[in-house]
Design a protein around this motif. Structure first.
Motif, PDB file in Angstrom:
ATOM      1  N   ASP A   1       0.816  -1.223   0.000  1.00  0.00           N
ATOM      2  CA  ASP A   1       0.000   0.000   0.000  1.00  0.00           C
ATOM      3  C   ASP A   1       0.844   1.265   0.000  1.00  0.00           C
ATOM      4  N   GLY A   2       2.156   1.100  -0.074  1.00  0.00           N
ATOM      5  CA  GLY A   2       3.041   2.264  -0.146  1.00  0.00           C
ATOM      6  C   GLY A   2       3.559   2.754   1.197  1.00  0.00           C
ATOM      7  N   ALA A   3       3.167   2.112   2.297  1.00  0.00           N
ATOM      8  CA  ALA A   3       3.663   2.542   3.613  1.00  0.00           C
ATOM      9  C   ALA A   3       5.165   2.252   3.713  1.00  0.00           C
ATOM     10  N   VAL A   4       5.904   3.218   4.275  1.00  0.00           N
ATOM     11  CA  VAL A   4       7.363   3.100   4.361  1.00  0.00           C
ATOM     12  C   VAL A   4       7.733   2.435   5.694  1.00  0.00           C
ATOM     13  N   LEU A   5       8.619   1.461   5.605  1.00  0.00           N
ATOM     14  CA  LEU A   5       8.981   0.665   6.784  1.00  0.00           C
ATOM     15  C   LEU A   5       9.469   1.548   7.933  1.00  0.00           C
ATOM     16  N   GLY A   6      10.348   2.498   7.628  1.00  0.00           N
ATOM     17  CA  GLY A   6      10.895   3.351   8.692  1.00  0.00           C
ATOM     18  C   GLY A   6       9.807   4.173   9.370  1.00  0.00           C
ATOM     19  N   ASP A   7       8.832   4.642   8.585  1.00  0.00           N
ATOM     20  CA  ASP A   7       7.721   5.414   9.163  1.00  0.00           C
ATOM     21  C   ASP A   7       6.887   4.527  10.081  1.00  0.00           C
ATOM     22  N   GLU A   8       6.660   3.309   9.634  1.00  0.00           N
ATOM     23  CA  GLU A   8       5.853   2.379  10.426  1.00  0.00           C
ATOM     24  C   GLU A   8       6.557   2.004  11.730  1.00  0.00           C
ATOM     25  N   LEU A   9       7.876   1.856  11.635  1.00  0.00           N
ATOM     26  CA  LEU A   9       8.670   1.534  12.825  1.00  0.00           C
ATOM     27  C   LEU A   9       8.566   2.667  13.859  1.00  0.00           C
ATOM     28  N   ARG A  10       8.660   3.905  13.374  1.00  0.00           N
ATOM     29  CA  ARG A  10       8.526   5.069  14.293  1.00  0.00           C
ATOM     30  C   ARG A  10       7.107   5.144  14.833  1.00  0.00           C
ATOM     31  N   ARG A  11       6.138   4.901  13.942  1.00  0.00           N
ATOM     32  CA  ARG A  11       4.733   5.014  14.349  1.00  0.00           C
ATOM     33  C   ARG A  11       4.411   4.078  15.513  1.00  0.00           C
ATOM     34  N   ILE A  12       4.975   2.863  15.478  1.00  0.00           N
ATOM     35  CA  ILE A  12       4.651   1.926  16.572  1.00  0.00           C
ATOM     36  C   ILE A  12       5.642   2.056  17.736  1.00  0.00           C
ATOM     37  N   GLY A  13       6.607   2.972  17.613  1.00  0.00           N
ATOM     38  CA  GLY A  13       7.501   3.245  18.753  1.00  0.00           C
ATOM     39  C   GLY A  13       8.648   2.272  18.905  1.00  0.00           C
ATOM     40  N   TYR A  14       9.038   1.639  17.792  1.00  0.00           N
ATOM     41  CA  TYR A  14      10.122   0.655  17.887  1.00  0.00           C
ATOM     42  C   TYR A  14      11.303   0.963  16.965  1.00  0.00           C
ATOM     43  N   ALA A  15      11.503   2.252  16.659  1.00  0.00           N
ATOM     44  CA  ALA A  15      12.735   2.654  15.954  1.00  0.00           C
ATOM     45  C   ALA A  15      13.759   2.938  17.042  1.00  0.00           C
ATOM     46  N   GLY A  16      14.502   1.921  17.434  1.00  0.00           N
ATOM     47  CA  GLY A  16      15.408   2.062  18.582  1.00  0.00           C
ATOM     48  C   GLY A  16      16.730   2.688  18.213  1.00  0.00           C
ATOM     49  N   GLN A  17      17.546   2.860  19.239  1.00  0.00           N
ATOM     50  CA  GLN A  17      18.855   3.480  19.019  1.00  0.00           C
ATOM     51  C   GLN A  17      19.973   2.605  19.542  1.00  0.00           C
ATOM     52  N   ASP A  18      19.629   1.432  20.053  1.00  0.00           N
ATOM     53  CA  ASP A  18      20.671   0.557  20.609  1.00  0.00           C
ATOM     54  C   ASP A  18      21.306  -0.248  19.464  1.00  0.00           C
ATOM     55  N   ARG A  19      22.385  -0.919  19.781  1.00  0.00           N
ATOM     56  CA  ARG A  19      23.079  -1.663  18.725  1.00  0.00           C
ATOM     57  C   ARG A  19      22.807  -3.164  18.767  1.00  0.00           C
ATOM     58  N   GLY A  20      22.330  -3.666  19.856  1.00  0.00           N
ATOM     59  CA  GLY A  20      22.194  -5.123  19.963  1.00  0.00           C
ATOM     60  C   GLY A  20      23.545  -5.726  20.294  1.00  0.00           C
ATOM     61  N   PRO A  21      23.555  -6.966  20.749  1.00  0.00           N
ATOM     62  CA  PRO A  21      24.808  -7.590  21.177  1.00  0.00           C
ATOM     63  C   PRO A  21      25.834  -7.640  20.032  1.00  0.00           C
ATOM     64  N   ALA A  22      27.075  -7.269  20.354  1.00  0.00           N
ATOM     65  CA  ALA A  22      28.120  -7.261  19.328  1.00  0.00           C
ATOM     66  C   ALA A  22      28.859  -8.588  19.284  1.00  0.00           C
ATOM     67  N   ASP A  23      28.807  -9.316  20.356  1.00  0.00           N
ATOM     68  CA  ASP A  23      29.627 -10.513  20.484  1.00  0.00           C
ATOM     69  C   ASP A  23      28.716 -11.698  20.827  1.00  0.00           C
ATOM     70  N   MET A  24      28.679 -12.669  19.932  1.00  0.00           N
ATOM     71  CA  MET A  24      27.793 -13.810  20.147  1.00  0.00           C
ATOM     72  C   MET A  24      28.584 -15.112  20.172  1.00  0.00           C
ATOM     73  N   THR A  25      28.375 -15.894  21.197  1.00  0.00           N
ATOM     74  CA  THR A  25      29.052 -17.193  21.308  1.00  0.00           C
ATOM     75  C   THR A  25      28.335 -18.238  20.456  1.00  0.00           C
ATOM     76  N   ALA A  26      27.032 -18.198  20.482  1.00  0.00           N
ATOM     77  CA  ALA A  26      26.237 -19.151  19.692  1.00  0.00           C
ATOM     78  C   ALA A  26      24.809 -18.634  19.599  1.00  0.00           C
ATOM     79  N   TYR A  27      24.084 -19.105  18.579  1.00  0.00           N
ATOM     80  CA  TYR A  27      22.664 -18.771  18.423  1.00  0.00           C
ATOM     81  C   TYR A  27      21.897 -20.068  18.198  1.00  0.00           C
ATOM     82  N   PHE A  28      20.880 -20.282  19.035  1.00  0.00           N
ATOM     83  CA  PHE A  28      20.027 -21.459  18.871  1.00  0.00           C
ATOM     84  C   PHE A  28      18.585 -20.992  18.694  1.00  0.00           C
TER      85      PHE A  28
END
Ligand code: GLV
Ligand code: MN
Ligand code: MN
Length: 423
Positions: A170-197
């Motif tokens: 429908d033409g909605a922009v992902l970044g706008d939608e992310l801001r609209r729902i309040g989840y355009a964060g500013q953190d980086r997430g873990p930089a160092d991962m030992t394993a992912y399951f």
């Protein structure tokens, strides 16, 4: 069977996870975006997705996790380790769904992560490594393409600004939608991962058919999504001689049939699906001027998938010539097959067997965040059976006993890889 040598002394083989609490979590999330006849619709970055995210963040905080949200909206809840090492043991999946989704696809993997942390908390267990539960943005790709978007950006496979600029149908922009729902964060997430399951329902029939309790996932097949646009000419359905028609609907149907015939010639591993079609003007007595539709091609063999991609484009061009239409193709997603980390795959198998469960190695037919995380960390997946092999359907179901078995395997893997010690 003997337990793995890596079991920390004093930590029981089967961690005391709570089936009731796990079931309550699944049912609680099943009420978020619930559909009238069962199932859920939590398309990425809709209000229902926001409600699911809010609930998840609240649950993470109640468990004492440190919550962070990165710029593509991935949510991370981290349980601190003892400080001796930074590499986190990550588990998780996604909580977005297709618009006709069930209660388990993705959500179960995240909720199982909560259950593992709750169990470690109950035990007063400490771990050397931090443990992170991740919920990645727009795994489904049903609203914004490509799929596995949040984990792809997190793994460095797609630039953030490109991802934020994506549009839905429908033409909605992902970044706008992310801001609209309040989840355009500013953190980086873990930089160092030992394993992912990643624990997930199989979404296919193999485990149930063979009566196997735990699927040890060796990798994920290749995925190729095409959007095909056919432009013809709209005209009166009753007056235009057949030889003068440039019927976009007819051309689209021929391409779809051609794609199915082509897939059959490549053998049983070549899969094809047409999930989305839109005709314009979409009226009974007007020859269609435009057809937009998608073709989903999958194959565990990349060379065969490349062959299918090329053949599809050839079919589209041939049909364009034969029908006097103009055909353009756009790639929505293209991911090579992925093999998971052999040591992590072995660990899944070893752990499941040590807990007394029957196992079988298999390849995933569905795409998963784990295939993106595998680019940056050792990763593997655990599958539990899906009743009737049904998924992307409100009837999707996995029995609680199977959910519990999968969570027990995940808990054991996390305890081992994070270096758990009892209180
Ligand atoms: C993700 O759900 C996929 O389409 O495989
Ligand atoms: Mn999924
Ligand atoms: Mn899915």
């Amino acid at each position: 069977m003997a337990l793995p040598a890596v079991l920390p002394v004093g930590v029981p083989a089967a961690l005391p996870i709570s089936p009731q609490r796990l079931d309550a979590s699944v049912q609680e999330f099943g009420r978020v975006g619930a559909l009238p006849g069962g199932g859920v619709a939590r398309l990425a970055l809709t209000d229902a997705d926001r409600a699911g995210r809010d609930l998840l963040v609240a649950r993470m905080r109640t468990l004492g996790l440190t919550v962070s949200v990165d710029a593509i909206g991935n949510i991370f809840g981290t349980r601190a380790g003892d400080g001796s090492t930074q590499g986190t043991v990550m588990v998780g999946s996604h909580i977005d769904t297709v618009s006709t989704g069930g209660l388990y696809d993705g959500t179960f993997g995240v909720l199982a992560g909560l259950e593992v942390v709750a169990t470690l908390n109950d035990m007063g267990a400490r771990t050397r490594h931090p443990i992170t539960i991740a919920a990645f943005t727009n795994e489904e790709g049903a609203r914004f393409q490509p799929d596995m978007l949040g984990s792809l950006v997190f793994a460095g496979g797609l630039a953030l600004d490109e991802a934020l600029a994506l549009r839905d149908a429908d033409g909605a922009v992902l970044g706008d939608e992310l801001r609209r729902i309040g989840y355009a964060g500013q953190d980086r997430g873990p930089a160092d991962m030992t394993a992912y399951f990643e624990l997930h329902i199989e979404q296919g029939p193999v485990l149930e058919r063979e009566g196997v309790q735990i699927g040890v996932v060796s990798g994920v097949q290749g995925i190729s999504w095409h959007e095909i646009t056919v432009r013809g000419r709209s005209a009166h359905a009753g007056t235009t001689p057949m030889a003068m028609r440039h019927d976009a609907g007819h051309a689209a149907a021929r391409i779809v049939c051609g794609a199915h015939d082509m897939a059959r010639t490549l053998g049983p591993d070549q899969l094809v699906a047409t999930g989305y079609t839109r005709l314009t003007p979409n009226l009974v007595n007007v020859i269609a001027q435009e057809a937009v539709f998608t073709v989903d091609l999958r194959n565990p063999d990349n060379a065969a998938l490349q062959q299918a991609d090329a053949a599809l484009l050839g079919i589209a061009q041939d049909v364009a010539t034969q029908t006097g239409t103009d055909v353009t193709c756009r790639t929505l997603a293209r991911f090579d097959p992925v093999a998971f980390d052999p040591a992590c795959v072995d660990a899944v198998e070893h752990t499941a067997r040590a807990l007394g469960y029957s196992t079988r190695r298999l390849h995933s037919g569905a795409g998963h965040d784990a295939q993106m995380i595998a680019r940056i960390a050792p990763a593997a997946m655990i599958f539990v059976p899906s009743v009737g092999g049904i998924s992307h359907n409100v009837r999707e179901f996995t029995a609680l006993d199977d959910l519990v078995r999968g969570t027990a395997v995940l808990a054991r893997l996390v305890a081992d890889h994070a270096g758990a010690t009892p209180a």
